[in-house]
Design a protein around this motif. Structure first.
Motif, PDB file in Angstrom:
ATOM      1  N   GLU A   1       0.833  -1.203   0.000  1.00 45.62           N
ATOM      2  CA  GLU A   1       0.000   0.000   0.000  1.00 45.62           C
ATOM      3  C   GLU A   1       0.870   1.257   0.000  1.00 45.62           C
ATOM      4  OE1 GLU A   1      -2.803  -0.089   3.185  1.00 45.62           O
ATOM      5  OE2 GLU A   1      -3.643  -2.026   2.597  1.00 45.62           O
TER       6      GLU A   1
ATOM      7  N   LYS B   1       1.047   4.088  -3.055  1.00 36.87           N
ATOM      8  CA  LYS B   1       0.777   5.502  -2.788  1.00 36.87           C
ATOM      9  C   LYS B   1       1.771   6.403  -3.498  1.00 36.87           C
ATOM     10  CE  LYS B   1      -1.510   5.091   1.716  1.00 36.87           C
ATOM     11  NZ  LYS B   1      -1.387   5.350   3.182  1.00 36.87           N
TER      12      LYS B   1
ATOM     13  N   SER C   1      -6.997   1.092  -2.188  1.00 37.86           N
ATOM     14  CA  SER C   1      -6.484   0.197  -1.148  1.00 37.86           C
ATOM     15  C   SER C   1      -7.378  -1.010  -0.894  1.00 37.86           C
ATOM     16  CB  SER C   1      -6.288   0.974   0.159  1.00 37.86           C
ATOM     17  OG  SER C   1      -7.512   1.543   0.588  1.00 37.86           O
TER      18      SER C   1
ATOM     19  N   ASP D   1      -1.750   6.518  -5.800  1.00 35.61           N
ATOM     20  CA  ASP D   1      -2.953   5.773  -5.396  1.00 35.61           C
ATOM     21  C   ASP D   1      -3.774   5.324  -6.598  1.00 35.61           C
ATOM     22  OD1 ASP D   1      -2.638   5.710  -2.618  1.00 35.61           O
ATOM     23  OD2 ASP D   1      -3.367   7.760  -2.416  1.00 35.61           O
TER      24      ASP D   1
END
Length: 227
Positions: free
Chosen positions: A89, A93, A101, A97
């Protein structure tokens, strides 16, 4: 009136008192010096312990296969670190993004050269129908002929076979300085530097409860920040 003998005795007494005072002063100074030296020595030893780094000791900071293995371990949700998709994750990012998620909440697969020697890419993480993250880990600044172009083709073929939407297929070119690939069109690639990756992973260190993992991660962050 004191006799000459008494006067001489008194004078010698003063010399003894003065000599004793000087000896005590020297002993006090020597004791302070030794105490100071001991403190400095202890501080030096503490600094040496604090500066100890396992990856540096084993000369692994620029060892590309080892760094790929460590990175794959961190990004694997089923890795023994026990943190699930936390590190993946953080990596995604850095790419803006582009994969929500929630796609990491279910198990996903990890492919690497150790598992699939035929791969051109160093690491591939994917979940059928959901997402694909492909990584070229290039620490040593070496690229084969048309390497970046062929790696994108490899990623697209796997993405198509696994019915993964193209917008959730991301290619990461990971280098010490965050440069673009020279062996193919740089546009499909997210260019990330090791210091960027180190900073992203460092941000989650405070939330780790496992001291062993924390020490390993801090050492790894330290060396990859300056590869």
């Amino acid at each position: 009136m004191p006799s000459k003998v008494q006067k001489m005795s008194a004078l010698l007494g003063k010399f003894r008192t003065l000599g004793q005072s000087k000896r005590e002063k020297k002993l006090t100074q020597m004791s302070a010096l030794l105490s100071s030296f001991s403190d400095i020595h202890q501080q030096s030893r503490q600094r040496q312990v604090a500066n100890f780094n396992l990856f540096s000791l084993l000369q692994l900071s620029k060892n590309e296969p080892t760094q790929t293995t460590v990175l794959g371990w961190l990004l694997d949700a089923e890795g023994s670190h026990g943190q699930g998709a936390l590190f993946l994750e953080q990596l995604v990012k850095l790419c803006g993004d582009c994969i929500p998620s929630e796609h990491f909440s279910q198990p996903y697969r990890l492919l690497s050269g150790a598992i699939a020697p035929q791969l051109r890419l160093d690491l591939i993480l994917y979940r059928p129908g959901e997402f694909l993250v492909a990584i070229d880990n290039n620490i040593l600044d070496r690229e084969g002929i048309n390497q970046a172009e062929l790696e994108i083709i490899e990623m697209r073929q796997l993405g198509s076979a696994q019915r993964i939407p193209k917008e959730r297929q991301i290619a990461i070119f990971l280098t010490p300085e965050g440069r673009a690939p020279r062996s193919g069109d740089p546009d499909p690639w997210h260019q990330i530097s090791y210091p960027q990756l180190a900073a992203a992973f460092d941000s989650v260190v405070p939330q780790l409860n496992d001291l062993k993992l924390k020490h390993i991660l801090v050492d790894w962050i330290e060396v990859v920040s300056r590869v």
